[in-house]
Every structure is written in structure tokens, then in C-alpha cells.
Design a protein around this motif. Structure first.
Motif, PDB file in Angstrom:
ATOM      1  N   ARG A  87       0.829  -1.202   0.000  1.00  0.00           N
ATOM      2  CA  ARG A  87       0.000   0.000   0.000  1.00  0.00           C
ATOM      3  C   ARG A  87       0.869   1.260   0.000  1.00  0.00           C
ATOM      4  O   ARG A  87       0.564   2.226  -0.702  1.00  0.00           O
ATOM      5  N   TYR A  88       1.946   1.226   0.768  1.00  0.00           N
ATOM      6  CA  TYR A  88       2.855   2.375   0.826  1.00  0.00           C
ATOM      7  C   TYR A  88       3.446   2.666  -0.556  1.00  0.00           C
ATOM      8  O   TYR A  88       3.452   3.815  -1.017  1.00  0.00           O
TER       9      TYR A  88
ATOM     10  N   GLU B  40       2.290   1.803  -3.477  1.00  0.00           N
ATOM     11  CA  GLU B  40       1.255   2.204  -4.434  1.00  0.00           C
ATOM     12  C   GLU B  40       0.851   3.666  -4.261  1.00  0.00           C
ATOM     13  O   GLU B  40       0.402   4.303  -5.215  1.00  0.00           O
ATOM     14  N   LEU B  41       1.017   4.181  -3.043  1.00  0.00           N
ATOM     15  CA  LEU B  41       0.625   5.567  -2.786  1.00  0.00           C
ATOM     16  C   LEU B  41       1.773   6.552  -2.886  1.00  0.00           C
ATOM     17  O   LEU B  41       1.565   7.737  -3.133  1.00  0.00           O
ATOM     18  N   GLN B  42       3.007   6.070  -2.685  1.00  0.00           N
ATOM     19  CA  GLN B  42       4.158   6.961  -2.613  1.00  0.00           C
ATOM     20  C   GLN B  42       5.104   6.830  -3.806  1.00  0.00           C
ATOM     21  O   GLN B  42       6.229   7.313  -3.754  1.00  0.00           O
TER      22      GLN B  42
END
Length: 291
Positions: A188-189, A191-193
């Protein structure tokens, strides 16, 4: 006054919104003894929290006797019924809502049609949140802002109910190992950053693992190392942006590369063609389809 209630009030959202989470209406009522609704279905989510008294709620062939502090959840398309107690009819508050992400949100809280009641969910804060949802709709000249406000209070209400339902969350988490949860967080990190400079060392440290161990477990889980997965995210996004009118420099910057030449080199290695060639191929294909 609603003839089936000794007390009844409802506030309605003045606009229709199909966002991730949007309130339709919210109210409070004291039904008369043996007041019944259903069997019926709704096309929205509807939750009731019992403040006092008792009643019976049925869904998916399960019967729940609900009293003070219980919250029962009606799911869209699910046949349900409920009835107030003959001697101590319940007094409850309710909120109806819709949204693309609602089912997933409730499931993550441990609330499903098979487990549709949250026990012990009455508190001063929960009562307050129901009141704030209802008071959001004051028929002002800015209904869109009313919708936003009500949606914010609803999110806080669901959070409070989720805290109350923590035992189900704990059971769900127990089904996963700690490293599985951490890998999911790492994914998730990334994919967002992906637009930012990413240090796998820092990511591993924040998750409490050594970099080597995290990389090993990450690759076992999804078949790629963290850096390979990050590159995949960036390149797939770059392909999308290259189909627009953005320059190569703008695309590079948008997917986390400060150096457009280095981006072009990485893109060629990934896709087999340079960014400009990929764009030309796409444009040629699009023109052919139009013709």
C-alpha cells in the motif's frame, strides 16, 4: 407524528450522491409495542443503534434479540425484518447511507450479513455522532457542504462502531501472520508513494524489519522485490500518461523520476521501446481505430 411511534424525527440529505460514502437520511424514534417492519429489502445500508428497550431483528435466517447498546445493520438487497418488544419497545437512532466502498468498509469492521449485529455499541460519543449527522441537514443554501459534513460524521460513527466490534477485528487479524499484514502495508505504501523518492531501507525500518528480511518475504509473497514492484507501478503509470499530451519530462516527474533521461532508459528496459516510440505506437493505433 408518525402513528407507529410515540416519538419520531428524521433528517434527509437534500442531494443524491453516489460517492464512496454518503448519508441518505438519519433519524430517531420510539416505536409503539410490536411495531414491525418487513420482511422487506432496501436498496441502501441502514443501521439502527438501540438506546433503550428491546426488539428482534432477523436477516439471513438469523434472529437477534437486541437491547440497549446493540446496533443492527440492514444490507441492500438482503431480506430482513424487525419488531419492537411488546412490553419494552425499543427506542433507537438510525442512519441510511450508500457508497461504492461501504460493503468493503463494513466487512473490514467484521460486519457482514452473517454477522449483522454489533453488541455493546452505546456510548455518549455514539449518541453525539448520530445527533451531528441529523443536524447536518439544516436546509442551508449549500447542500453539497451539508452532504460532506454528514459523510464526515458518518465516518466517525463507523469508526466508533468498529472500535466496539474490536473482537471481530482481532479475530480477522489473527487469521493473518504479522509479516503478511506488514507486506500488505508495504504494498500500500509503494502504491501511494511511487511519485516520491522511496527508500526501501526506511520502509523496512518503519515496519520493524531488516531490509534483507523484508525483501525476502516481499518477494515470496508477490514474486517481485520491493524495488521491482515499485518500478512496475511507475512504468504502468507512465504508460497511461504517455497516452496523454504530457511531455516526457512531465511524465518522468509524475512517476517519481527527477531525470528524464534515466526515466527513458528504465522505460526502454521495461517495455522494450523508448517512451517517445511507445507514444507514437499508441497514437498510430488510435488513429487507425478512428479511421
Amino acid at each position: 407524528m408518525n402513528p407507529d411511534h410515540t416519538y419520531f424525527t428524521v433528517s434527509i440529505n437534500p442531494i443524491a450522491n453516489k460517492a464512496d460514502l454518503s448519508v441518505l437520511f438519519s433519524g430517531e424514534g420510539k416505536p409503539v409495542p410490536l411495531h414491525q417492519w418487513g420482511p422487506a429489502v432496501h436498496d441502501y445500508y441502514l443501521i439502527h443503534t438501540v438506546l433503550s428497550g428491546e426488539g428482534v431483528f432477523e436477516i439471513r435466517n438469523r434472529t437477534y434479540r437486541c437491547g440497549p447498546g446493540d446496533t443492527f445493520v440492514i444490507f441492500p438487497g438482503e431480506l430482513f425484518s424487525y419488531i419492537a418488544d411488546a412490553d419494552r419497545p425499543w427506542h433507537y437512532v438510525w442512519v441510511a447511507f450508500v457508497g461504492r466502498a461501504v460493503g468493503m468498509t463494513l466487512s473490514s469492521m467484521g460486519v457482514t450479513p452473517e454477522n449483522a449485529v454489533i453488541s455493546g455499541s452505546i456510548s455518549r460519543s455514539i449518541r453525539h455522532l448520530y445527533r451531528r449527522i441529523r443536524s447536518s441537514f439544516q436546509q442551508s443554501e449549500y447542500p453539497v457542504l451539508e452532504d460532506l459534513k454528514a459523510g464526515g460524521w458518518l465516518r466517525l460513527l463507523l469508526s466508533e462502531l468498529g472500535q466496539t466490534n474490536g473482537h471481530r477485528l482481532t479475530d480477522k487479524r489473527a487469521a493473518e501472520s504479522d509479516i503478511e499484514r506488514q507486506i500488505g502495508q508495504a504494498i500500500r505504501y509503494l502504491e501511494l508513494q511511487y511519485t516520491q523518492p522511496v527508500s526501501i531501507e526506511s520502509l523496512a525500518h518503519s515496519l520493524g524489519y531488516h531490509r534483507t528480511y523484508l525483501c525476502k518475504m516481499f518477494k515470496q509473497s508477490i514474486g517481485l522485490s520491493p524495488m521491482q514492484y515499485l518500478l512496475k507501478i511507475r512504468m504502468e503509470r507512465a504508460k497511461q500518461l504517455l497516452k496523454t499530451s504530457m511531455t516526457i519530462d512531465q511524465v518522468a516527474s509524475s512517476v517519481g523520476f527527477n531525470d528524464a533521461l534515466y526515466f527513458s532508459k528504465q522505460f526502454r528496459k521495461w517495455s522494450g521501446v523508448a517512451p517517445s516510440a511507445y507514444r507514437k505506437q499508441h497514437l498510430s493505433y488510435s488513429c487507425h481505430i478512428i479511421e
